[in-house]
Design a protein around this motif. Structure first.
Motif, mmCIF file in Angstrom:
data_model
loop_
_atom_site.group_PDB
_atom_site.id
_atom_site.type_symbol
_atom_site.label_atom_id
_atom_site.label_comp_id
_atom_site.label_asym_id
_atom_site.label_seq_id
_atom_site.Cartn_x
_atom_site.Cartn_y
_atom_site.Cartn_z
ATOM 1 N N GLY A 66 6.063 49.724 -32.679
ATOM 2 C CA GLY A 66 6.642 50.813 -32.453
ATOM 3 C C GLY A 66 7.906 51.769 -32.936
ATOM 4 O O GLY A 66 8.373 51.306 -34.123
ATOM 5 N N ASN B 165 4.139 54.456 -29.375
ATOM 6 C CA ASN B 165 4.449 52.774 -28.347
ATOM 7 C C ASN B 165 3.922 53.101 -27.007
ATOM 8 O O ASN B 165 3.737 51.700 -26.645
ATOM 9 C CB ASN B 165 6.023 53.364 -27.516
ATOM 10 N N THR C 282 4.752 44.364 -26.811
ATOM 11 C CA THR C 282 6.106 43.906 -27.150
ATOM 12 C C THR C 282 7.133 45.276 -26.356
ATOM 13 O O THR C 282 6.838 46.898 -27.138
ATOM 14 C CB THR C 282 6.772 44.812 -28.957
ATOM 15 N N ALA C 283 7.597 45.124 -25.262
ATOM 16 C CA ALA C 283 8.555 46.384 -24.810
ATOM 17 C C ALA C 283 9.541 46.477 -25.539
ATOM 18 O O ALA C 283 9.798 46.347 -26.580
ATOM 19 C CB ALA C 283 8.096 45.679 -23.438
ATOM 20 N N SER C 284 10.787 46.625 -24.485
ATOM 21 C CA SER C 284 11.698 46.205 -25.029
ATOM 22 C C SER C 284 13.022 45.915 -24.000
ATOM 23 O O SER C 284 12.369 46.547 -22.500
ATOM 24 C CB SER C 284 12.151 47.220 -25.982
ATOM 25 N N GLY D 15 12.319 48.236 -21.559
ATOM 26 C CA GLY D 15 11.987 48.686 -20.304
ATOM 27 C C GLY D 15 12.125 48.300 -19.687
ATOM 28 O O GLY D 15 11.598 48.195 -17.929
ATOM 29 N N TYR E 74 12.131 56.543 -25.528
ATOM 30 C CA TYR E 74 11.741 55.313 -26.185
ATOM 31 C C TYR E 74 11.892 54.898 -24.457
ATOM 32 O O TYR E 74 11.096 53.363 -23.934
ATOM 33 C CB TYR E 74 12.890 54.972 -26.415
ATOM 34 N N THR E 75 12.911 55.001 -23.543
ATOM 35 C CA THR E 75 12.991 54.468 -22.414
ATOM 36 C C THR E 75 11.585 54.659 -21.078
ATOM 37 O O THR E 75 10.944 53.680 -20.919
ATOM 38 C CB THR E 75 14.801 54.884 -21.203
ATOM 39 N N SER F 18 8.502 55.111 -22.392
ATOM 40 C CA SER F 18 7.562 54.840 -23.093
ATOM 41 C C SER F 18 7.573 53.105 -23.047
ATOM 42 O O SER F 18 6.758 52.822 -22.632
ATOM 43 C CB SER F 18 7.603 55.299 -24.308
ATOM 44 N N LYS F 19 8.664 52.763 -22.933
ATOM 45 C CA LYS F 19 8.514 51.638 -22.545
ATOM 46 C C LYS F 19 8.890 50.586 -21.894
ATOM 47 O O LYS F 19 7.702 49.478 -20.779
ATOM 48 C CB LYS F 19 10.118 50.743 -23.187
ATOM 49 N N VAL G 123 4.988 50.455 -21.318
ATOM 50 C CA VAL G 123 4.587 49.727 -21.382
ATOM 51 C C VAL G 123 4.413 48.181 -20.567
ATOM 52 O O VAL G 123 3.600 47.502 -20.582
ATOM 53 C CB VAL G 123 5.583 49.212 -22.919
ATOM 54 N N ALA H 277 10.192 41.416 -23.684
ATOM 55 C CA ALA H 277 11.400 42.541 -23.297
ATOM 56 C C ALA H 277 12.245 42.101 -24.559
ATOM 57 O O ALA H 277 13.263 41.473 -24.753
ATOM 58 C CB ALA H 277 11.794 42.652 -22.931
#
Ligand code: NAD
Length: 247
Positions: free
Chosen positions: A87, A110, A136-138, A141, A151-152, A154-155, A158, A180
């Motif tokens: 990512g 991602n 792998t999210a975040s 996410g 990025y927000t 995209s996660k 995910v 996450a």
């Protein structure tokens, strides 16, 4: 727990650095074989020197279908696990600032690469009647204040990819979960000098956001989700963030 991955073949993307490298190392320590994918051949070679014969690799971008195909081919018919981890960040650009190239690059790496790897792995997992996928999210996410808009979004995608896959394959012996992570000390790069970051994001970042975990701590969470230890867990988004998501 030694042996959790004995006899199992696992694909790990982003295996050259940070969380992916720590995951590859943990799987090999616990008896598994890893096919690592990364943009950087040099990083992959270093990991291979450390982990030995149980780690093989494919260098290239997981945004290319041809690289995805080579990774799955390298894993072979015994493929059991997939850790979709590669990512990239988005320089904390807001919706008013983001350029198309950043948006498209972030989504290609991602999100789209993860869907393509899952799609390519499924026929082998279905044939075996068993498989485990961890994406792998975040923290990004789960909330709107942990990265920029690309990025927000995209996660969050995910998270949807994970839940959908869990539902559609739940009766086929295949599980799909996501981790996450909060902030983790790795080589991931991002700018933190935009007005959006300093004026909007920085004041919202509390102690949890700034407390960095180690890649090994994330590898412990990811390999738990990957292994049979989490046999009854499917479609879960596991926060591994020291408690950030609780506030
Ligand atoms: P990292 O930069 O240390 O490692 C990521 C690896 O992925 C690098 O070796 C890079 O070369 C590789 N990679 C990037 N684009 C690729 C591509 N197109 N094809 C193949 N390989 C590619 O970063 P990390 O922090 O270990 O990131 C791993 C995952 O964790 C990412 O999905 C990231 O979004 C997520 N994450 C990280 C943090 C953090 O604070 N570090 C927080 C939340 C989520």
């Amino acid at each position: 727990v030694p042996g959790r991955f004995a006899g199992r073949v696992v694909v790990v993307t982003g295996a050259g650095s940070g969380i992916g490298r720590a995951v590859a190392s943990r799987i090999v320590q616990e008896g598994g074989r890893v096919v690592g994918a990364d943009l950087s051949e040099e990083r992959l070679r270093t990991v291979a020197e450390e982990l030995g014969d149980a780690f093989t690799y494919v260098a290239g971008s997981v945004t290319e279908q041809e690289v995805v195909d080579r990774v799955i081919e390298a894993a072979g018919p015994d493929l059991w696990g997939l850790v979709n981890n590669a990512g990239i960040m988005d320089d904390f650009l807001s919706a008013g600032e983001v350029d198309d190239a950043t948006w498209e690059r972030v989504f290609a790496v991602n999100v789209t690469s993860m869907m393509r790897l899952i799609r390519a792995a499924l026929p082998l997992m279905l044939a075996a009647g068993a498989g485990s996928i961890v994406n792998t999210a975040s923290e990004a996410g789960l909330r709107g204040s942990a990265a920029g808009v690309a990025y927000t979004a995209s996660k969050h995608a995910v998270v949807g990819l994970t839940k959908s896959t869990a539902v559609f394959y739940r009766s086929k012996g295949i599980r799909c979960n996501a981790v996450a992570p909060g902030a983790v000390a790795t080589n991931i790069q991002t700018r933190m000098d935009t007005a959006s970051f300093t004026e909007v994001v920085a004041p919202l970042l509390g102690a949890f956001a700034l407390a960095t975990a180690t890649a090994e701590q994330l590898a412990a969470s990811i390999t738990w989700l990957l292994s049979d230890d989490s046999a009854n867990v499917n479609g879960a988004i596991l926060a591994s963030d020291g408690g950030w998501s609780a506030i």
